[in-house]
Design an enzyme around this catalytic site. Structure first.
Site, mmCIF file in Angstrom:
data_model
loop_
_atom_site.group_PDB
_atom_site.id
_atom_site.type_symbol
_atom_site.label_atom_id
_atom_site.label_comp_id
_atom_site.label_asym_id
_atom_site.label_seq_id
_atom_site.Cartn_x
_atom_site.Cartn_y
_atom_site.Cartn_z
ATOM 1 N N ASP A 102 0.779 -1.176 0.032
ATOM 2 C CA ASP A 102 -0.103 -0.007 -0.078
ATOM 3 C C ASP A 102 0.845 1.236 -0.028
ATOM 4 O O ASP A 102 2.202 1.252 -0.111
ATOM 5 C CB ASP A 102 -0.966 0.107 1.276
ATOM 6 N N ARG A 103 0.280 2.562 -0.137
ATOM 7 C CA ARG A 103 0.870 3.739 -0.375
ATOM 8 C C ARG A 103 1.851 4.085 0.997
ATOM 9 O O ARG A 103 2.905 4.486 0.753
ATOM 10 C CB ARG A 103 -0.211 4.785 -0.413
#
Length: 236
Positions: A102-103
């Site tokens: 994820d980011r």
């Protein structure tokens, strides 16, 4: 495969674009001799604008994914494909991430255009170990390791218990967690389930393949030995 199609499939342009590159003399051998579209030349002897041709289909590479980049082809912010040569987006077969980070997670991210390899890595039967290093908001309680390793831990909204996971405590608020599955935000959800919060998360290895000296945003192609390491156990 004809050279025009080969080079177009590697993302250098449409077949029309590549045909023009041949006419302009931009495609040569290592000695600078101009190649023609109907020549039969081994991949490693082809140059485009004096640079070696990109790796053929069957490419696998690793990246040290930086924070803030998403594992997406289309996003309003920065995506991991922005860190690769632009033509890598146009390769056929397509280059895809092997799973996702994820980011807000950094670290080792794999890419490949080999569908069989991708599915082999992510298959639950392969049990490829992935090691994450987490920085936590609170001190560890001391019982997390036994719970994570029990094989009976349930996450909210899940119907099956987690596979056993190994916790290595590095500091009161820093730990390594080794997983053999990849559920949605699994590391963060596991620590949340024991009342803690992950402030920073980095994946440091996949199987026996480690980040090494790659700086955030850097990447390199994998050779056969690297790929074999993916299916070996995690580093000691």
């Amino acid at each position: 495969m004809k050279l025009v199609k080969l080079i177009a499939n590697l993302g250098y342009g449409s077949r029309k674009d590549v045909a023009l590159m041949f006419r302009e003399g931009r495609i040569t051998d290592p000695d600078g001799e101009v190649l023609y579209a109907d020549d039969k030349v081994a991949h490693e002897y082809i140059r485009v604008d004096d640079e070696p041709l990109d790796p053929p289909a069957g490419l696998a590479l690793m990246m040290n994914k930086p924070l803030g980049a998403t594992c997406s082809r289309k996003d309003q912010g920065r995506v991991v494909y922005d860190l690769l040569p632009p033509r890598y987006r146009l390769r056929d077969p397509a280059l895809s991430t092997v799973g996702r980070l994820d980011r807000d997670t950094s670290g080792l991210l794999l890419f490949t255009d080999d569908g069989a390899l991708l599915h082999r890595i992510i298959s639950p039967r392969a049990k490829v170990a992935k090691v994450y290093e987490a920085v936590l908001a609170q001190d560890l309680r001391g019982d997390e390791g036994a719970l994570f390793a029990s094989g009976s831990m349930m996450l909210e909204s899940e119907k099956e218990p987690l596979e056993p996971a190994q916790l290595q405590v590095l500091e009161p608020r820093r730990a390594r967690l080794t997983l053999t599955e990849g559920r949605y935000h699994q590391v963060r959800r596991m620590f949340a389930a024991v009342g803690n919060h992950v402030e920073a998360l980095t994946r440091i290895s996949v199987g026996g393949l480690v980040l090494g000296g790659l700086e955030p945003g850097q990447w390199r192609a994998l050779d056969a030995e690297d790929v074999a390491r993916i299916f070996s156990g995690p580093p000691a």
